[in-house]
Design an enzyme around this catalytic site. Structure first.
Site, short mmCIF file in Angstrom:
data_model
loop_
_atom_site.label_atom_id
_atom_site.label_comp_id
_atom_site.label_asym_id
_atom_site.label_seq_id
_atom_site.Cartn_x
_atom_site.Cartn_y
_atom_site.Cartn_z
N CYS A 1 44.11 41.54 51.50
CA CYS A 1 43.76 40.41 50.63
C CYS A 1 44.98 39.56 50.33
O CYS A 1 45.95 39.56 51.09
CB CYS A 1 43.05 40.84 49.36
SG CYS A 1 42.12 39.46 48.62
N ASP B 1 42.70 44.23 40.78
CA ASP B 1 41.92 43.39 39.87
C ASP B 1 41.69 44.11 38.55
O ASP B 1 41.54 43.49 37.50
CB ASP B 1 40.59 43.00 40.50
CG ASP B 1 40.81 42.01 41.63
OD1 ASP B 1 41.13 42.46 42.75
OD2 ASP B 1 40.72 40.80 41.37
O1 LIG Z 1 46.81 38.86 40.71
P1 LIG Z 1 47.10 38.97 42.18
O2 LIG Z 1 48.13 40.03 42.49
O3 LIG Z 1 47.42 37.64 42.80
O4 LIG Z 1 45.74 39.41 42.92
C1 LIG Z 1 45.07 40.61 42.61
C2 LIG Z 1 43.78 40.68 43.36
O5 LIG Z 1 42.94 39.56 43.05
C3 LIG Z 1 42.22 39.19 44.23
O6 LIG Z 1 40.86 39.00 43.96
P2 LIG Z 1 40.04 37.65 44.41
O7 LIG Z 1 40.53 37.17 45.72
O8 LIG Z 1 40.21 36.67 43.27
O9 LIG Z 1 38.59 38.13 44.49
C4 LIG Z 1 42.46 40.28 45.24
O10 LIG Z 1 41.56 41.37 45.13
C5 LIG Z 1 43.87 40.66 44.88
O11 LIG Z 1 44.27 41.90 45.41
#
Ligand SMILES: O=P(O)(O)OC[C@H]1O[C@H](OP(=O)(O)O)[C@H](O)[C@@H]1O
Length: 309
Positions: free
Chosen positions: A125, A194
């Site tokens: 991700c 998350d």
């Molecule tokens: O706060 P940071 O480290 O950037 O991201 C944390 C997590 O948030 C994201 O969720 P999405 O893409 O919004 O569903 C991903 O799952 C990623 O690993």
């Protein structure tokens, strides 16, 4: 941008990533509150509660969102006058945003210490916190290589490879199902989070738990980079993290699905990786084993026990 615009953008994932969502929510509450012209404090507090609800309804899983809203709203609820409430709102939202940005830098510093010269790292991700660790290690002169997954259905991997490319880091872009195939060449996996529960389980982008499983199989350590506001206080009293299921159209075009009467598309955005699969969680307070999640919730998030329920 109005509070409603921010909420729409969080819902559609134009604003995404657990840390960014939290910062945008704090900023939206601040601007919304400062724009209100209430007749009395009660009306102001009621309007702010409504605004919080609008933000909280956008995405259910990333606990950084309710944590950010609660950090700001605690001050609004405790204020004595409208002026006091607005002042506290501004101060707390600003300091939350600043702390959030500083936390990512601290995590980068701590996390990069766990990356060695010559490491091949797999990431899944697009996590600001995880990428910060990788980029810091590269900036410190370590020769590293990254495998980055595609991340169906929203393809956040594209953002990741662009960031890694711009940082000058050698990167291989792979489909999600190639993670196990390449794991034998990888000697460290790093993801974001998350939400982290009281028992140290990590909720992160769908597919993370499969990666954790193959990392364990090949004895590759898995590190999670996460700010303390991603720890979930309500899991202390037994609440489970709600896993968001997103629209089927993200996975399969409606024009195809409409002819497949017996088919239903399932599209969970996150999965849960148990603590036993995680070697270390890197927070801005330092690196901890996942078993220490309760300490983080109690000592660093500063919630009183009654706020857990
Ligand atoms: O706060 P940071 O480290 O950037 O991201 C944390 C997590 O948030 C994201 O969720 P999405 O893409 O919004 O569903 C991903 O799952 C990623 O690993």
């Amino acid at each position: 941008m109005s509070l409603y615009e921010t909420a729409d953008k969080i819902k559609s994932m134009e604003i995404r990533g657990a840390g960014r969502i939290a910062r945008y929510a704090a900023q939206a509450l601040k601007e919304h509150g400062n724009g209100l012209k209430p007749s009395d404090l009660n009306t102001f507090q009621r309007e702010m509660e409504k605004a919080s609800e609008v933000l909280l309804k956008t995405r259910p899983t990333a606990v950084s969102l309710p944590n950010a809203v609660n950090i700001v709203m605690r001050e609004v609820r405790a204020a004595g006058t409208i002026e006091d409430a607005k002042e506290k709102l501004t101060k707390t939202a600003d300091s939350f945003i600043e702390d959030s940005i500083n936390s990512v830098s601290k995590i980068a510093e701590f996390g990069s210490r766990h990356i060695k010269d010559g490491d091949t790292i797999l990431t899944h991700c697009n996590s600001e916190a995880a990428l910060a660790c990788i980029i810091k290690a590269h900036e410190d002169g370590k020769e590293i290589e990254v495998f980055a997954t595609e991340v169906r259905p929203r393809n956040q991997g594209l953002i990741t490879i662009k960031t890694l490319n711009d940082a000058g880091i050698k990167t291989s872009f792979i489909v999600d199902s190639a993670a196990r195939y390449y794991m034998k060449r990888v000697n460290l996996a790093i993801t974001g989070a998350d939400a982290i529960t009281v028992n140290g389980a990590v909720v992160n982008k769908i597919g993370t738990s499969q990666i954790a499983l193959c990392a364990k199989e090949s004895r590759t350590p898995l590190i999670v980079a996460a700010e303390t506001y991603k720890f979930a206080p309500k899991t202390v009293s037994g609440d489970l993290i709600d896993i968001e299921e997103r629209p089927s159209s993200e996975v399969l075009d409606d024009s195809i699905l409409k002819d497949l009467k017996n088919v239903r598309v399932r599209n969970p955005a996150f999965d849960v990786t148990p603590a036993a699969y995680i070697d270390l969680i890197i927070t801005e307070k330092g690196a901890i084993p996942p078993e220490m999640a309760y300490t983080i919730i109690k000592e660093y998030l500063g919630w009183k026990i009654e706020e857990f329920s």
